[in-house]
Design a protein around this motif. Structure first.
Motif, PDB file in Angstrom:
ATOM      1  N   GLU A  20      31.423  28.065  84.831  1.00 32.24           N
ATOM      2  CA  GLU A  20      30.595  28.278  86.019  1.00 32.24           C
ATOM      3  C   GLU A  20      29.463  27.258  86.137  1.00 32.24           C
ATOM      4  O   GLU A  20      28.783  27.206  87.161  1.00 32.24           O
ATOM      5  N   GLY A  21      29.254  26.500  85.091  1.00 32.86           N
ATOM      6  CA  GLY A  21      28.211  25.490  85.114  1.00 32.86           C
ATOM      7  C   GLY A  21      26.848  25.970  84.664  1.00 32.86           C
ATOM      8  O   GLY A  21      25.856  25.235  84.755  1.00 32.86           O
ATOM      9  N   SER A  22      26.748  27.209  84.177  1.00 30.98           N
ATOM     10  CA  SER A  22      25.456  27.747  83.741  1.00 30.98           C
ATOM     11  C   SER A  22      25.178  27.479  82.264  1.00 30.98           C
ATOM     12  O   SER A  22      24.093  27.789  81.767  1.00 30.98           O
ATOM     13  N   LEU A  23      26.157  26.932  81.566  1.00 31.92           N
ATOM     14  CA  LEU A  23      25.998  26.597  80.148  1.00 31.92           C
ATOM     15  C   LEU A  23      26.155  25.089  79.978  1.00 31.92           C
ATOM     16  O   LEU A  23      27.185  24.528  80.348  1.00 31.92           O
ATOM     17  N   LYS A  24      25.138  24.462  79.422  1.00 28.33           N
ATOM     18  CA  LYS A  24      25.190  23.025  79.184  1.00 28.33           C
ATOM     19  C   LYS A  24      25.566  22.772  77.727  1.00 28.33           C
ATOM     20  O   LYS A  24      24.911  23.280  76.817  1.00 28.33           O
ATOM     21  N   PRO A  25      26.630  22.008  77.471  1.00 29.22           N
ATOM     22  CA  PRO A  25      27.052  21.756  76.082  1.00 29.22           C
ATOM     23  C   PRO A  25      25.972  21.039  75.289  1.00 29.22           C
ATOM     24  O   PRO A  25      25.292  20.146  75.800  1.00 29.22           O
ATOM     25  N   VAL A  26      25.802  21.454  74.044  1.00 31.66           N
ATOM     26  CA  VAL A  26      24.886  20.740  73.160  1.00 31.66           C
ATOM     27  C   VAL A  26      25.614  19.539  72.569  1.00 31.66           C
ATOM     28  O   VAL A  26      26.851  19.521  72.486  1.00 31.66           O
ATOM     29  N   VAL A  27      24.865  18.534  72.182  1.00 32.01           N
ATOM     30  CA  VAL A  27      25.456  17.333  71.587  1.00 32.01           C
ATOM     31  C   VAL A  27      25.902  17.649  70.156  1.00 32.01           C
ATOM     32  O   VAL A  27      25.105  18.172  69.370  1.00 32.01           O
ATOM     33  N   PRO A  28      27.149  17.377  69.811  1.00 28.92           N
ATOM     34  CA  PRO A  28      27.609  17.695  68.455  1.00 28.92           C
ATOM     35  C   PRO A  28      26.965  16.802  67.410  1.00 28.92           C
ATOM     36  O   PRO A  28      26.725  15.615  67.639  1.00 28.92           O
ATOM     37  N   LYS A  29      26.678  17.379  66.259  1.00 25.13           N
ATOM     38  CA  LYS A  29      26.114  16.643  65.133  1.00 25.13           C
ATOM     39  C   LYS A  29      27.254  16.095  64.284  1.00 25.13           C
ATOM     40  O   LYS A  29      28.253  16.777  64.057  1.00 25.13           O
ATOM     41  N   ARG A  30      27.122  14.871  63.819  1.00 22.18           N
ATOM     42  CA  ARG A  30      28.160  14.285  62.967  1.00 22.18           C
ATOM     43  C   ARG A  30      28.196  15.002  61.618  1.00 22.18           C
ATOM     44  O   ARG A  30      27.150  15.341  61.048  1.00 22.18           O
ATOM     45  N   ALA A  31      29.409  15.209  61.118  1.00 21.80           N
ATOM     46  CA  ALA A  31      29.577  15.919  59.852  1.00 21.80           C
ATOM     47  C   ALA A  31      30.819  15.385  59.139  1.00 21.80           C
ATOM     48  O   ALA A  31      31.646  14.676  59.731  1.00 21.80           O
ATOM     49  N   ALA A  32      30.929  15.728  57.874  1.00 20.41           N
ATOM     50  CA  ALA A  32      32.083  15.319  57.074  1.00 20.41           C
ATOM     51  C   ALA A  32      32.453  16.446  56.129  1.00 20.41           C
ATOM     52  O   ALA A  32      31.579  17.188  55.657  1.00 20.41           O
ATOM     53  N   THR A  33      33.737  16.602  55.879  1.00 17.62           N
ATOM     54  CA  THR A  33      34.216  17.615  54.947  1.00 17.62           C
ATOM     55  C   THR A  33      35.366  17.015  54.144  1.00 17.62           C
ATOM     56  O   THR A  33      36.062  16.112  54.620  1.00 17.62           O
ATOM     57  N   VAL A  34      35.549  17.512  52.927  1.00  9.76           N
ATOM     58  CA  VAL A  34      36.528  16.910  52.016  1.00  9.76           C
ATOM     59  C   VAL A  34      37.503  17.956  51.490  1.00  9.76           C
ATOM     60  O   VAL A  34      37.091  18.989  50.945  1.00  9.76           O
ATOM     61  N   MET A  35      38.791  17.669  51.670  1.00  9.73           N
ATOM     62  CA  MET A  35      39.850  18.480  51.082  1.00  9.73           C
ATOM     63  C   MET A  35      40.116  17.911  49.687  1.00  9.73           C
ATOM     64  O   MET A  35      40.809  16.907  49.523  1.00  9.73           O
ATOM     65  N   LEU A  36      39.515  18.550  48.692  1.00 12.52           N
ATOM     66  CA  LEU A  36      39.615  18.096  47.308  1.00 12.52           C
ATOM     67  C   LEU A  36      40.909  18.639  46.707  1.00 12.52           C
ATOM     68  O   LEU A  36      41.142  19.856  46.719  1.00 12.52           O
ATOM     69  N   LEU A  37      41.764  17.755  46.192  1.00  8.31           N
ATOM     70  CA  LEU A  37      43.083  18.138  45.696  1.00  8.31           C
ATOM     71  C   LEU A  37      43.202  17.914  44.198  1.00  8.31           C
ATOM     72  O   LEU A  37      42.603  16.989  43.641  1.00  8.31           O
ATOM     73  N   ARG A  38      43.985  18.749  43.549  1.00  9.70           N
ATOM     74  CA  ARG A  38      44.363  18.513  42.157  1.00  9.70           C
ATOM     75  C   ARG A  38      45.826  18.917  41.992  1.00  9.70           C
ATOM     76  O   ARG A  38      46.308  19.853  42.652  1.00  9.70           O
ATOM     77  N   ASP A  39      46.525  18.225  41.136  1.00 12.24           N
ATOM     78  CA  ASP A  39      47.950  18.489  40.947  1.00 12.24           C
ATOM     79  C   ASP A  39      48.175  19.692  40.042  1.00 12.24           C
ATOM     80  O   ASP A  39      47.457  19.904  39.062  1.00 12.24           O
ATOM     81  N   ALA A  40      49.186  20.469  40.399  1.00 10.76           N
ATOM     82  CA  ALA A  40      49.608  21.623  39.607  1.00 10.76           C
ATOM     83  C   ALA A  40      51.120  21.589  39.490  1.00 10.76           C
ATOM     84  O   ALA A  40      51.785  20.715  40.062  1.00 10.76           O
ATOM     85  N   ASP A  41      51.688  22.534  38.748  1.00 16.95           N
ATOM     86  CA  ASP A  41      53.135  22.529  38.502  1.00 16.95           C
ATOM     87  C   ASP A  41      53.936  22.622  39.794  1.00 16.95           C
ATOM     88  O   ASP A  41      54.976  21.992  39.942  1.00 16.95           O
ATOM     89  N   ALA A  42      53.443  23.401  40.747  1.00 15.80           N
ATOM     90  CA  ALA A  42      54.197  23.644  41.981  1.00 15.80           C
ATOM     91  C   ALA A  42      53.667  22.802  43.140  1.00 15.80           C
ATOM     92  O   ALA A  42      53.841  23.155  44.296  1.00 15.80           O
ATOM     93  N   GLY A  43      53.018  21.690  42.839  1.00 15.85           N
ATOM     94  CA  GLY A  43      52.469  20.849  43.898  1.00 15.85           C
ATOM     95  C   GLY A  43      50.951  20.913  43.917  1.00 15.85           C
ATOM     96  O   GLY A  43      50.334  21.657  43.146  1.00 15.85           O
ATOM     97  N   PRO A  44      50.315  20.127  44.776  1.00 15.80           N
ATOM     98  CA  PRO A  44      48.854  20.061  44.776  1.00 15.80           C
ATOM     99  C   PRO A  44      48.197  21.342  45.270  1.00 15.80           C
ATOM    100  O   PRO A  44      48.742  22.054  46.108  1.00 15.80           O
ATOM    101  N   ALA A  45      47.033  21.621  44.703  1.00 14.63           N
ATOM    102  CA  ALA A  45      46.204  22.732  45.161  1.00 14.63           C
ATOM    103  C   ALA A  45      44.952  22.137  45.788  1.00 14.63           C
ATOM    104  O   ALA A  45      44.524  21.030  45.443  1.00 14.63           O
ATOM    105  N   VAL A  46      44.364  22.879  46.716  1.00 15.84           N
ATOM    106  CA  VAL A  46      43.157  22.411  47.405  1.00 15.84           C
ATOM    107  C   VAL A  46      41.996  23.344  47.069  1.00 15.84           C
ATOM    108  O   VAL A  46      42.177  24.559  46.900  1.00 15.84           O
ATOM    109  N   HIS A  47      40.819  22.771  46.947  1.00 15.89           N
ATOM    110  CA  HIS A  47      39.621  23.539  46.626  1.00 15.89           C
ATOM    111  C   HIS A  47      39.020  24.079  47.921  1.00 15.89           C
ATOM    112  O   HIS A  47      38.730  23.319  48.851  1.00 15.89           O
ATOM    113  N   MET A  48      38.818  25.394  47.973  1.00 17.13           N
ATOM    114  CA  MET A  48      38.251  26.028  49.157  1.00 17.13           C
ATOM    115  C   MET A  48      37.120  26.957  48.757  1.00 17.13           C
ATOM    116  O   MET A  48      37.104  27.496  47.643  1.00 17.13           O
ATOM    117  N   LEU A  49      36.178  27.129  49.665  1.00 14.79           N
ATOM    118  CA  LEU A  49      35.089  28.073  49.450  1.00 14.79           C
ATOM    119  C   LEU A  49      35.058  29.073  50.594  1.00 14.79           C
ATOM    120  O   LEU A  49      35.483  28.780  51.710  1.00 14.79           O
TER     121      LEU A  49
END
Length: 288
Positions: A20-49
């Protein structure tokens, strides 16, 4: 719910306000995230929180270590790996911004997981980041008492940008009050280091195979935002962390931005290229 997609109840009202035009988008802030991987017997696992349920943004949702760019991430820094010009071309930004994004990825991984992608030389990595002195440095970074450049300089360490692979880029929808322009990276857990829950924003951490995490999401057991489950599904074809890293240079970094439009009396919310997240929201406000 049919799956574990994070879906705030205020979205329909905010989407209507945007249309409707009553909401003005805010400017997004730059960010970074990392999918940290380690190998296991059945393939790689990823670290999640898991974000604390008390968090205003995505409380209870599973995510990867990451956060916003610190303005000081552009400060002169000890650097190894591809040049800043290479990263600028890869990320589609200028050189200063490219360094800041890469720096943020490495810094946030250390702040939230205790894992440091840096070493005393351009071809080495620290093997142990435990101990009171390391914890004091990490706490100072979290408190923004020191910049990452100052931390590396004092430790005599070099940031290893070659240990990161740029994977994808997502921008928070325009109707969200908190918006981020986030670059997702992949990295392998360095030999000798181990993760820990160092984040004040998380109440649990896990190492989990992407296929298992995706299956739990599909059952509604794990709550995730669209970028998280999308990247997990993208990791499932790879048999090792090295394979995923090798695939990163060919990944498309065109930003994924949700679109909300009015169609036949209802709001249709979609993420281009990711049909599974499409939502149909009646204009009366109820969920479809």
């Amino acid at each position: 719910m049919a799956n574990g997609q994070w879906y705030p109840p205020e979205w329909p009202d905010r989407i209507r306000a945007l249309a409707e035009g009553s909401l003005k988008p805010v400017v997004p802030k730059r960010a970074a995230t990392v999918m940290l991987l380690r190998d296991a017997d059945a393939g790689p696992a990823v670290h999640m929180l898991r974000r604390r349920t008390s968090m205003a943004f995505a409380g209870g949702a599973y995510a990867y270590p990451g956060g916003g760019v610190d303005p000081r991430d552009e400060h002169q820094i000890r650097w190894a790996g591809p040049t800043r010009a290479w990263w600028a071309h890869r990320l589609g930004v200028d050189e200063g911004t490219a360094q800041a994004i890469v720096c943020a990825a490495v810094r946030e991984t250390y702040e939230e997981a205790g894992v440091l992608l840096a070493g005393p030389t351009p071809d080495s990595v620290v093997r142990d980041t435990t101990g009171d002195d390391w914890e004091a440095d990490r706490a100072a970074l979290v408190a923004r008492d020191v910049s990452f450049a100052e931390f590396l300089d004092r430790r005599g360490l070099v940031l290893r940008s070659d240990l990161l692979g740029a994977w994808t880029r997502w921008i928070t929808p325009e109707f969200e009050p908190r918006r981020y322009d986030t670059w997702f990276f992949v990295a392998a857990l360095p030999e000798g280091q181990r993760t820990r829950n160092a984040s004040t924003e998380a109440d649990r951490t896990v190492w989990i195979r992407p296929t298992d995490a995706a299956a739990s999401y599909d059952k509604g057991e794990l709550l995730m935002m669209p970028p998280t489950i999308a990247t997990l599904r993208q990791l499932t074809p790879y048999d090792s962390a090295a394979q995923a890293l090798a695939a990163a240079p060919d990944r498309d970094l065109t930003p994924v931005l949700a679109q909300a439009r009015l169609v036949d009396g209802e709001i249709v919310l979609s993420w281009p290229g990711h049909d599974e997240f499409t939502k149909h929201i009646p204009t009366g406000g109820a969920r479809a």
